[in-house]
Design an enzyme around this catalytic site. Structure first.
Site, PDB file in Angstrom:
ATOM      1  N   ASP A  32       0.807  -1.225   0.000  1.00 40.33           N
ATOM      2  CA  ASP A  32       0.000   0.000   0.000  1.00 40.33           C
ATOM      3  C   ASP A  32       0.835   1.269   0.000  1.00 40.33           C
ATOM      4  O   ASP A  32       0.585   2.186  -0.773  1.00 40.33           O
ATOM      5  CB  ASP A  32      -0.950   0.014   1.204  1.00 40.33           C
ATOM      6  CG  ASP A  32      -2.200  -0.819   0.934  1.00 40.33           C
ATOM      7  OD1 ASP A  32      -2.488  -1.098  -0.250  1.00 40.33           O
ATOM      8  OD2 ASP A  32      -2.876  -1.188   1.907  1.00 40.33           O
ATOM      9  N   ARG A  87       2.392   4.358  16.869  1.00 41.91           N
ATOM     10  CA  ARG A  87       2.000   5.440  15.962  1.00 41.91           C
ATOM     11  C   ARG A  87       2.506   6.809  16.402  1.00 41.91           C
ATOM     12  O   ARG A  87       3.021   7.562  15.582  1.00 41.91           O
ATOM     13  CB  ARG A  87       0.484   5.467  15.730  1.00 41.91           C
ATOM     14  CG  ARG A  87      -0.132   4.253  15.001  1.00 41.91           C
ATOM     15  CD  ARG A  87       0.788   3.534  14.080  1.00 41.91           C
ATOM     16  NE  ARG A  87       0.153   2.454  13.339  1.00 41.91           N
ATOM     17  CZ  ARG A  87       0.758   1.309  13.026  1.00 41.91           C
ATOM     18  NH1 ARG A  87       1.987   1.060  13.437  1.00 41.91           N
ATOM     19  NH2 ARG A  87       0.143   0.400  12.319  1.00 41.91           N
ATOM     20  N   ASP A 106      -5.670   3.132  12.995  1.00 45.35           N
ATOM     21  CA  ASP A 106      -4.379   3.769  12.745  1.00 45.35           C
ATOM     22  C   ASP A 106      -4.506   5.138  12.080  1.00 45.35           C
ATOM     23  O   ASP A 106      -3.731   6.046  12.356  1.00 45.35           O
ATOM     24  CB  ASP A 106      -3.481   2.829  11.940  1.00 45.35           C
ATOM     25  CG  ASP A 106      -3.006   1.641  12.777  1.00 45.35           C
ATOM     26  OD1 ASP A 106      -2.840   1.828  14.002  1.00 45.35           O
ATOM     27  OD2 ASP A 106      -2.829   0.547  12.228  1.00 45.35           O
ATOM     28  N   SER A 148      -3.091  -9.193   7.646  1.00 44.11           N
ATOM     29  CA  SER A 148      -2.557  -7.855   7.871  1.00 44.11           C
ATOM     30  C   SER A 148      -1.767  -7.914   9.175  1.00 44.11           C
ATOM     31  O   SER A 148      -2.324  -8.213  10.238  1.00 44.11           O
ATOM     32  CB  SER A 148      -3.710  -6.855   7.975  1.00 44.11           C
ATOM     33  OG  SER A 148      -3.199  -5.622   8.417  1.00 44.11           O
TER      34      SER A 148
HETATM   35  N1  ARG Z   1      -6.303  -3.590  16.290  1.00 41.60           N
HETATM   36  C1  ARG Z   1      -5.007  -3.198  16.660  1.00 41.60           C
HETATM   37  C2  ARG Z   1      -4.986  -1.722  16.965  1.00 41.60           C
HETATM   38  O1  ARG Z   1      -5.818  -1.025  16.532  1.00 41.60           O
HETATM   39  C3  ARG Z   1      -3.968  -3.608  15.679  1.00 41.60           C
HETATM   40  C4  ARG Z   1      -3.938  -2.871  14.389  1.00 41.60           C
HETATM   41  C5  ARG Z   1      -2.908  -3.464  13.533  1.00 41.60           C
HETATM   42  N2  ARG Z   1      -2.678  -2.694  12.371  1.00 41.60           N
HETATM   43  C6  ARG Z   1      -2.487  -3.255  11.179  1.00 41.60           C
HETATM   44  N3  ARG Z   1      -2.284  -2.449  10.194  1.00 41.60           N
HETATM   45  N4  ARG Z   1      -2.541  -4.542  11.011  1.00 41.60           N
HETATM   46  O2  ARG Z   1      -4.125  -1.246  17.655  1.00 41.60           O
END
Ligand code: ARG
Length: 399
Positions: free
Chosen positions: A14, A95, A124, A175
């Site tokens: 991506d 992040r 995210d 993912s």
């Molecule tokens: N659900 C988790 C969170 O919001 C993990 C997110 C993982 N991100 C990803 N791009 N796979 O913190």
């Protein structure tokens, strides 16, 4: 309209496609920034070359592992931060440090925007955008993946058509996001919350060790500083525990969690070091914190975890909580012994020079120093209100 953009670059499909897409569709210059927070087995020379091949005018890698461990993981540990009582915030915690470097790179390179490769359904995007605006409200935030309307197959085709060398194939169904605080795995057959996660999704928690072992984790003012008496940086403690605790197959989570955007999402995680450290740290607090401090802290911990999850790492409430938590950690110094065995990790001992555990008060042996004569009156008064109620209204109840 933005002219120069710093993109949070992972090297994946991506963000690689995003480089080229922004150049072609927005007419911007793109600088790709990869922040190393301890992702598994990345070759950053390959990552940089891929960003340039996709059309980035520059590709930068920042090693933020020590900073991430000391300034993000350690405070989250001090707060025993577990979202919805379970998830140690692996992705959520990384992040803000990524955004900090994005915003700094934008200033250094004269960019007027930053970009990320998040979709519109996840947490995210919230974390990237809210953190960016908290650090520099003048920067524009661009989210190409959210607006381009391509499927995964479209993106692979786009990369192919534009000669972007990507490793992704159609078979890559999960993912995954990882850093030193753990690893998140979602999608594929796990989108049905009833399906057992396939054995192949686990990487950090493959059970290989068979012999039980004990490990002693040392803390100073709430910060993990040693393993078995050897002084280590926070990063080194975390890395060692990931390897050690993970080898016993401990530290997995399988849960359905509530995303900020209102979606319930099935997630699996493996977090051997972070979960073991929270277990140990919370236990040490049990002997180092005065009762009321301990209980009040436990009330704010879930809220603190929610702030991190919801993208509010850089916020006034989080800062205020940090001040409170820092005050509570002053005397959280000592050691915790963890016993590891296949599938388990348990606290079997704790000690501290500032321990509030008083043997004389606790013991049932002869050297008891507790003033027994104080108890009768105390207990009588403690129950006086209930006793009064029992003799009047309570009696009516019985009839
Ligand atoms: N659900 C988790 C969170 O919001 C993990 C997110 C993982 N991100 C990803 N791009 N796979 O913190």
């Amino acid at each position: 309209m933005a002219k120069r953009v710093v993109l949070a670059y992972s090297g994946g499909l991506d963000t690689s496609v995003a480089v080229r897409w922004m150049v072609d569709n927005l007419g911007v210059e793109v600088i790709a920034l990869a922040v190393d927070v301890g992702q598994a087995a990345e070759d950053y020379e390959v990552v940089k070359a891929r960003a340039r091949a996709a059309g980035a005018i520059d590709a930068i890698v920042v090693d933020a592992k020590e900073e991430y461990a000391a300034e993000y993981c350690a405070p989250a540990l001090a707060a025993n931060a577990l979202y919805e009582n379970r998830y140690p915030l692996v992705s959520a915690l990384s992040r803000p440090v990524i955004v900090k470097h994005l915003v700094a790179a934008a200033a250094t390179h004269g960019a007027d925007a930053v970009a990320h490769g998040c979709t519109g359904k996840g947490n995210d995007q919230v974390r990237f955008e809210v953190s960016t605006r908290a650090l520099n409200p003048d920067l524009e935030v661009i989210a190409p993946v959210r607006s381009w309307g391509m499927t995964r197959a479209d993106s692979i085709q786009y990369a192919y058509d534009h000669n972007i060398p990507i490793a992704a194939t159609k078979e890559k169904v999960y993912s995954i996001d990882d850093n030193i605080w753990g690893r998140a795995i979602e999608c594929g057959e796990m989108e049905d919350p009833w399906n057992t996660p396939p054995a192949g999704v686990w990487l950090l928690t493959r059970p290989t060790a068979t012999e039980p072992v004990e490990v002693v984790v040392g803390f100073e003012a709430g910060v993990p500083v040693s393993i078995d008496g050897e002084s280590l940086s926070v990063l080194a403690v975390v890395q060692r525990l990931n390897a050690l605790v993970g080898s016993y197959g401990w530290g997995r989570l399988d849960m359905v969690e509530n995303r900020r955007v209102g979606i319930k999402s099935r997630e699996t995680y493996e977090c051997p070091a972070s979960l073991a450290l929270i277990l140990a740290h919370r236990d040490l607090e049990g002997i180092c914190l005065e009762r009321d401090v301990q209980r009040e802290k436990a009330r704010i911990e879930p809220r603190y975890a929610e702030l991190i999850y919801d993208g509010l790492w850089f916020s006034p409430l989080k800062e205020a909580f940090d001040a409170f938590i820092a005050e509570t950690q002053r005397y959280v110094t000592g050691e915790v012994r963890l016993a590891l065995a296949p599938g388990s990790c348990e606290v079997t001992g704790r000690r501290s020079p500032h321990s509030l555990y008083d043997y004389g008060l606790a013991t049932y042996e002869a050297d008891d120093s507790f003033r027994h004569e104080d108890s009768a009156g105390f207990v009588r008064l403690w129950g006086l209100s209930v006793e009064t109620w029992a003799g009047t209204q309570g009696r009516l109840h019985q009839q």
